[in-house]
Design an enzyme around this catalytic site. Structure first.
Site, PDB file in Angstrom:
ATOM      1  N   ASP A 139       2.337   5.276  -7.667  1.00 13.57           N
ATOM      2  CA  ASP A 139       3.628   5.161  -6.995  1.00 13.57           C
ATOM      3  C   ASP A 139       4.807   5.003  -7.934  1.00 13.57           C
ATOM      4  OD1 ASP A 139       2.774   5.432  -4.400  1.00 13.57           O
ATOM      5  OD2 ASP A 139       2.057   3.365  -4.356  1.00 13.57           O
ATOM      6  N   HIS A 187       0.872  -1.190   0.000  1.00 14.69           N
ATOM      7  CA  HIS A 187       0.000   0.000   0.000  1.00 14.69           C
ATOM      8  C   HIS A 187       0.905   1.234   0.000  1.00 14.69           C
ATOM      9  CE1 HIS A 187      -3.473   2.390   0.618  1.00 14.69           C
ATOM     10  NE2 HIS A 187      -3.808   2.084   1.841  1.00 14.69           N
ATOM     11  N   HIS A 232      -2.812  -2.628 -10.091  1.00 16.39           N
ATOM     12  CA  HIS A 232      -3.668  -2.043  -9.068  1.00 16.39           C
ATOM     13  C   HIS A 232      -4.908  -2.905  -8.945  1.00 16.39           C
ATOM     14  CE1 HIS A 232      -6.031   0.945  -6.884  1.00 16.39           C
ATOM     15  NE2 HIS A 232      -4.879   1.519  -6.608  1.00 16.39           N
TER      16      HIS A 232
HETATM   17  N1  CMC Z   1       4.280  -7.186 -11.473  1.00 16.32           N
HETATM   18  C1  CMC Z   1       4.160  -8.389 -12.081  1.00 16.32           C
HETATM   19  N2  CMC Z   1       3.019  -9.099 -12.079  1.00 16.32           N
HETATM   20  C2  CMC Z   1       1.969  -8.581 -11.426  1.00 16.32           C
HETATM   21  C3  CMC Z   1       2.029  -7.334 -10.771  1.00 16.32           C
HETATM   22  C4  CMC Z   1       3.242  -6.641 -10.807  1.00 16.32           C
HETATM   23  N3  CMC Z   1       3.365  -5.444 -10.219  1.00 16.32           N
HETATM   24  N4  CMC Z   1       0.838  -7.055 -10.206  1.00 16.32           N
HETATM   25  C5  CMC Z   1       0.041  -8.101 -10.500  1.00 16.32           C
HETATM   26  N5  CMC Z   1       0.722  -9.019 -11.239  1.00 16.32           N
HETATM   27  C6  CMC Z   1       0.211 -10.268 -11.812  1.00 16.32           C
HETATM   28  C7  CMC Z   1       0.064 -11.337 -10.746  1.00 16.32           C
HETATM   29  O1  CMC Z   1       1.228 -12.126 -10.645  1.00 16.32           O
HETATM   30  C8  CMC Z   1      -1.118 -12.112 -11.267  1.00 16.32           C
HETATM   31  O2  CMC Z   1      -0.678 -12.925 -12.320  1.00 16.32           O
HETATM   32  P1  CMC Z   1      -1.300 -14.414 -12.515  1.00 16.32           P
HETATM   33  O3  CMC Z   1      -2.742 -14.168 -12.852  1.00 16.32           O
HETATM   34  O4  CMC Z   1      -0.500 -15.011 -13.610  1.00 16.32           O
HETATM   35  O5  CMC Z   1      -1.135 -15.114 -11.200  1.00 16.32           O
HETATM   36  C9  CMC Z   1      -2.022 -11.033 -11.877  1.00 16.32           C
HETATM   37  O6  CMC Z   1      -1.113  -9.982 -12.275  1.00 16.32           O
HETATM   38  C10 CMC Z   1      -3.068 -10.469 -10.920  1.00 16.32           C
HETATM   39  O7  CMC Z   1      -2.394 -10.058  -9.730  1.00 16.32           O
HETATM   40  P2  CMC Z   1      -3.067 -10.018  -8.293  1.00 16.32           P
HETATM   41  O8  CMC Z   1      -1.998 -10.154  -7.246  1.00 16.32           O
HETATM   42  O9  CMC Z   1      -4.200 -10.987  -8.237  1.00 16.32           O
HETATM   43  O10 CMC Z   1      -3.667  -8.565  -8.263  1.00 16.32           O
HETATM   44  P3  CMC Z   1      -4.172  -7.777  -6.980  1.00 16.32           P
HETATM   45  O11 CMC Z   1      -5.294  -6.949  -7.422  1.00 16.32           O
HETATM   46  O12 CMC Z   1      -4.382  -8.684  -5.813  1.00 16.32           O
HETATM   47  O13 CMC Z   1      -2.874  -6.881  -6.614  1.00 16.32           O
HETATM   48  C11 CMC Z   1      -1.413  -5.073  -6.275  1.00 16.32           C
HETATM   49  C12 CMC Z   1      -2.814  -5.511  -6.737  1.00 16.32           C
HETATM   50  C13 CMC Z   1      -1.329  -3.537  -6.297  1.00 16.32           C
HETATM   51  C14 CMC Z   1      -1.165  -5.537  -4.822  1.00 16.32           C
HETATM   52  C15 CMC Z   1      -0.355  -5.696  -7.243  1.00 16.32           C
HETATM   53  O14 CMC Z   1      -0.594  -5.275  -8.569  1.00 16.32           O
HETATM   54  C16 CMC Z   1       1.082  -5.379  -6.813  1.00 16.32           C
HETATM   55  O15 CMC Z   1       1.637  -6.093  -5.967  1.00 16.32           O
HETATM   56  N6  CMC Z   1       1.705  -4.309  -7.423  1.00 16.32           N
HETATM   57  C17 CMC Z   1       3.030  -3.905  -7.039  1.00 16.32           C
HETATM   58  C18 CMC Z   1       2.957  -3.084  -5.759  1.00 16.32           C
HETATM   59  C19 CMC Z   1       2.378  -1.705  -6.008  1.00 16.32           C
HETATM   60  O16 CMC Z   1       2.763  -1.016  -6.934  1.00 16.32           O
HETATM   61  N7  CMC Z   1       1.453  -1.270  -5.103  1.00 16.32           N
HETATM   62  C20 CMC Z   1       0.904   0.077  -5.150  1.00 16.32           C
HETATM   63  C21 CMC Z   1      -0.554   0.118  -5.401  1.00 16.32           C
HETATM   64  S1  CMC Z   1      -1.094   1.783  -5.754  1.00 16.32           S
HETATM   65  C22 CMC Z   1      -1.010   2.616  -4.258  1.00 16.32           C
HETATM   66  C23 CMC Z   1      -2.167   2.376  -3.392  1.00 16.32           C
HETATM   67  O17 CMC Z   1      -3.304   2.714  -3.804  1.00 16.32           O
HETATM   68  O18 CMC Z   1      -1.964   1.887  -2.282  1.00 16.32           O
END
Ligand code: CMC
Length: 423
Positions: free
Chosen positions: A358, A263, A302
Site C-alpha cells: 500500500d 487492511h 505487515h
Molecule cells: N509504524 C510504526 N510502528 C509500527 C508500524 C508502523 N506502520 N507497524 C508496526 N509498528 C510497531 C508497533 O508499534 C510495535 O512496536 P512495539 O513492539 O514497540 O510495541 C511493533 O512494530 C509490532 O507491531 P504490531 O502492531 O504488533 O504488528 P502487527 O503485525 O499486529 O501489525 C500492521 C501489522 C499491518 C497492522 C501494522 O504494521 C500497521 O498498522 N501498519 C500500518 C498500516 C498498513 O500499512 N496496513 C497495510 C497492511 S498491507 C495490506 C494488507 O495486506 O491488508
C-alpha cells in the site's frame, strides 16, 4: 531428528508426542491429552486455520507465489483474468479455456437495472463508495436465488463468473453516483481493465479509450492484489462461507473486512499521511513523532512480511511507467524520502518494518485520477477472485463451521436484581 513435539500435562504427568506435519501440529491431537484446555490465540497469530494450496507466502524471505508461480513472473507476463483463472482452477488456462473464461466474464458484466436504479441510487448523495459496494454485493444474493445451491457445481461456477464480472460495474456505478455522474454501461468490446476505466471516466465520447500504459498498470495492480492467503478479509470469506451462506453474502462480509484502515484502507491512509507531511523537510520530524508513539507510518509493516513486500517492489516500477503518462505525483518525493529515512532507522530496522503493497499503490491510483474513497474499492475488485478461490477450496474440503472457543473472563453466577433494587 524426530519431527515432533512432546507435551506433558504437569498436573497428571501424562504426555503425548505430536508429529510436526508440513510446519504444523494438529490441535485435534492436543485435544486427546488436554480436552477443555484451549489455545489462547487472539487474532490467530499462531494458528493455521486451514490447509490451502492457493497462495504460498514466506514473509521472512519476501516470497509470494500463486499456485506455485512467483508473483514477479505473473506481474511481468500474465493478466488479471488469467491470474483469476489460475487461482480458481489451480492451473494456467489453455488458449481455449482462456477464451471461454474471458467470454463468460465479459458477458456477465451487466447488473440488473434494479440494482442500479432502485438500490444504488437510493443511497445518500455523499455515501462512501466502499459502503455502497459492501451493500450492493450483499444485495446481489437477492437477485440470484440459485446462489444458495452452493454444492451444485454449475450454479457455483455461475456465481463465481457473475461476481468477478460485476465487481468493476458495481464499483464504477458507486463512484459515478458519489460524484453525481450518470451510470456508464459496460462496453463488452473492451478488456476487463479497459472496460472498468471506461465505466469510471467516460463522459460524452462515443467510446472511451484508456491509455494502454494505464490499462496495463491497473492490470498489474489487480494481479498483485488478487490473493494474499489467510488475510483478514479472506478469513471473513471462509468463516462466513463455512456456515454455507451464499457466495454474495460471504463476499459482502469479506468486502466489509477490507473496508477497515488496517487492511484495505491503508493506501488511503498513506496519501493522507503524505499530504499531512506536506514537504520533504518535514519528513525527519514526522518519522521522529512516529517513533515517539504518535501514530504509525502508514504503508509500513505487515503481520506476515518481515522483509520488503515483493509486491511493493513491482509497484515501484509500475509507478514510474504511470507517472511518465500522468506526470509525477507530487507526493512521490516525500514517499521516497520517508522510505529512505525509515529503512536506515534503528526503530524500523529492529522491528522489521518495510514498505508494504500500500505504500506506493495509492500514489499510482491518485495519479490515475481515482479519488481516495475508491482505493478500498480498487482493492476489492481483484481480491474477489482470491476470496472465491478460498471459498471453493473450503467447500471442497468439507470444512466444519468455523467456531472458535474462548477463555471466559466474566462474572461468576449471580442472581437477577430487579431494577428498583439496583444501585
Ligand atoms: N509504524 C510504526 N510502528 C509500527 C508500524 C508502523 N506502520 N507497524 C508496526 N509498528 C510497531 C508497533 O508499534 C510495535 O512496536 P512495539 O513492539 O514497540 O510495541 C511493533 O512494530 C509490532 O507491531 P504490531 O502492531 O504488533 O504488528 P502487527 O503485525 O499486529 O501489525 C500492521 C501489522 C499491518 C497492522 C501494522 O504494521 C500497521 O498498522 N501498519 C500500518 C498500516 C498498513 O500499512 N496496513 C497495510 C497492511 S498491507 C495490506 C494488507 O495486506 O491488508
Amino acid at each position: 531428528m524426530t519431527e515432533s513435539i512432546t507435551i506433558i500435562d504437569n498436573r497428571t504427568g501424562n504426555q503425548l508426542e505430536i508429529p510436526i506435519v508440513r510446519g504444523g501440529v494438529s490441535a485435534a491431537e492436543w485435544q486427546k491429552l488436554l480436552p477443555g484446555i484451549w489455545f489462547f490465540d487472539p487474532a490467530f497469530m499462531a494458528t493455521a486455520a486451514c490447509d490451502s494450496a492457493i497462495t504460498y507466502l514466506d514473509g521472512e524471505a519476501g516470497i509470494l507465489r500463486y499456485r506455485g508461480y512467483p508473483i514477479e513472473e505473473l506481474a511481468e507476463r500474465s493478466t488479471y483474468l488469467e491470474v483469476a483463472y489460475l487461482l480458481l482452477h489451480g492451473e494456467l488456462p489453455t488458449a481455449e479455456q482462456f477464451e471461454q473464461w474471458k467470454h463468460d466474464i465479459t458477458y456477465h458484466t451487466f447488473i440488473h437495472e434494479n440494482v442500479r436504479k432502485r438500490f444504488l441510487e437510493g443511497f445518500h448523495y455523499d455515501a462512501h463508495p466502499m459502503g455502497m459496494l459492501v451493500s450492493a454485493v450483499a444485495a446481489l444474493s437477492t437477485f440470484y436465488l440459485d446462489a444458495k445451491d452452493i454444492f451444485n457445481l454449475e450454479s457455483r461456477n455461475k456465481q463465481i463468473i457473475r461476481l468477478i464480472a460485476k465487481m468493476p460495474t458495481l464499483a464504477a456505478a458507486a463512484h459515478r453516483f458519489s460524484v453525481g455522474m450518470p451510470f456508464v454501461y459496460p462496453d463488452n468490446s473492451l478488456d476487463y481493465c479497459a472496460n472498468f476505466l471506461s465505466m469510471m471516466w467516460k463522459v460524452a465520447e462515443p467510446r472511451y479509450e484508456a491509455h494502454p500504459t494505464l490499462v496495463r498498470a491497473l492490470d498489474i495492480l489487480f494481479m498483485l492484489h488478487a490473493d494474499h492467503e489467510q488475510n483478514c478479509s479472506t478469513t471473513a470469506m471462509r468463516v462466513v462461507g463455512s456456515s454455507h451462506a451464499d457466495p454474495y453474502s460471504a463476499c459482502a462480509a469479506a468486502c466489509a473486512a477490507l473496508y477497515g484502515p488496517r487492511h484495505g484502507g491503508a493506501n488511503e491512509a498513506v496519501i493522507r499521511m503524505l499530504t499531512q507531511i506536506g514537504s520533504m523537510e518535514n519528513v525527519p520530524a514526522f518519522v521522529e513523532s512516529v517513533k515517539q508513539g504518535h501514530g504509525r507510518l502508514q504503508g509500513f509493516g505487515h503481520r506476515v512480511y518481515k522483509n520488503y513486500d515483493p509486491r511493493a517492489k513491482i509497484i515501484k516500477r509500475t509507478a514510474d511507467e504511470v507517472f511518465a503518462v500522468t506526470g509525477k505525483n507530487p507526493l512521490l518525493d516525500i514517499a521516497l524520502k520517508l522510505e529512505e529515512i525509515a529503512l536506515a532507522d534503528e526503530y524500523f530496522v529492529s522491528r522489521k518494518l518495510y514498505p508494504n503493497v500500500d505504500f506506493y499503490s495509492g500514489l499510482i491510483y491518485q495519479a490515475m485520477g481515482f479519488p481516495l474513497e475508491m482505493f478500498p474499492v480498487l482493492f476489492a475488485i481483484p481480491r474477489t477472485s482470491g476470496w472465491l478461490a478460498h471459498w471453493v477450496e473450503m467447500l471442497d474440503q468439507d470444512s466444519k463451521i468455523a467456531r472458535p472457543r474462548q477463555i471466559y473472563s466474566g462474572a461468576e453466577k449471580r442472581d437477577y436484581v430487579p431494577m428498583d433494587q439496583r444501585s
